[in-house]
Design a protein around this motif. Structure first.
Motif, PDB file in Angstrom:
ATOM      1  N   SER A  69       0.863  -1.182   0.000  1.00 33.83           N
ATOM      2  CA  SER A  69       0.000   0.000   0.000  1.00 33.83           C
ATOM      3  C   SER A  69       0.899   1.232   0.000  1.00 33.83           C
ATOM      4  N   ALA A  73       1.719   1.623  -4.222  1.00 37.19           N
ATOM      5  CA  ALA A  73       0.467   1.342  -4.920  1.00 37.19           C
ATOM      6  C   ALA A  73       0.335   2.073  -6.256  1.00 37.19           C
ATOM      7  N   VAL A 132      -4.828  -2.053  -0.316  1.00 34.43           N
ATOM      8  CA  VAL A 132      -3.790  -3.059  -0.127  1.00 34.43           C
ATOM      9  C   VAL A 132      -3.774  -3.926  -1.386  1.00 34.43           C
TER      10      VAL A 132
END
Length: 257
Positions: A69, A73, A132
């Motif tokens: 994350s 990301a 996530v």
């Protein structure tokens, strides 16, 4: 107790992992957010952390979701697979809360008001960094503090600001990992179709509108002495956001629609 792993060390919000749990500071609106998360658990939505309670230090305790994350990301949504998966996750979330109305009196960080016709509990901060990821598949949604009642298109527009992106080519390359200037119109269409929108009409304006709403929210929270918005204001970041909004307005034609 298992040693704590610091996940975020901001002075105003220290987040740590302890075993398979995450410990975060609570806020005045936390009871409302906990009610949202408990609803998601009750309906079997698998992509949100579960609320486990409050620890002896007064921190909320949530389940830990393993994966990538934050800054890692951004690269996940450059390709079509991650972009489509993000849009479908947002639609799944909206379907899970479409008829849900929390009873908690704690209110919201982003809004003191209630639900208007057609509103649902928007996540309010649905960017790639708050998901996530395992590979190009999002498996969890983090940081629910800015959830608020709003039309579903607000979350769509918020996400589109970042994944289209509503940034110039230099920022797209340097900060968002795009190897070439992004085809912004195509990326908007792909995300909108995967989410389930049947038209692109007005979507560019929705993105610009939400940019302004989020900027206003940050200014209000800063005026109330809330962090991190106070720090953002002092560092000039809210002025930077205002310039981004003007850039979006000035370059509206490159997004089509």
């Amino acid at each position: 107790m298992t040693d704590a792993q610091v996940l975020q060390d901001d002075p105003h919000r220290r987040v740590v992992r302890v075993g398979d749990t995450v410990r975060r500071p609570v806020h005045p609106w936390s009871p409302t957010i906990h009610e949202v998360l408990r609803h998601l658990e009750a309906v079997g939505f698998p992509y949100a952390p579960r609320v486990l309670g409050i620890d002896t230090d007064g921190r909320e305790v949530l389940t830990y979701i393993a994966g990538e994350s934050g800054g890692a990301a951004w690269s996940k949504v450059v390709g079509d697979a991650g972009l489509v998966a993000m849009a479908r996750l947002l639609r799944d979330y909206h379907d899970a809360v479409r008829d849900f109305r929390p009873a908690a009196a704690a209110g919201w960080a982003a809004s003191a008001g209630g639900f208007d016709a057609g509103d649902l509990v928007c996540h309010g901060d649905f960017g790639p960094w708050n998901l996530v990821w395992r590979g190009c598949q999002p498996v969890g949604i983090l940081d629910w503090d800015y959830a608020w009642p709003a039309p579903a298109v607000h979350d769509v527009a918020y996400a589109l600001e970042y994944v289209t992106p509503f940034r110039d080519d230099a920022v797209a390359a340097a900060d968002l990992h795009h190897p070439a200037p992004p085809d912004r119109r195509r990326r908007m269409e792909l995300f909108a179709e995967a989410y389930g929108l049947t038209t692109m009409d007005g979507l560019v304006d929705e993105v610009i509108t939400q940019q302004h709403q989020v900027w206003q929210r940050a200014r209000r929270l800063a005026a109330e002495g809330r962090q991190p918005q106070v720090a953002w204001e002092r560092a000039g970041l809210l002025d930077e956001v205002a310039r981004r909004i003007e850039w979006s307005r000035a370059h509206r034609d490159i997004f089509g629609g």
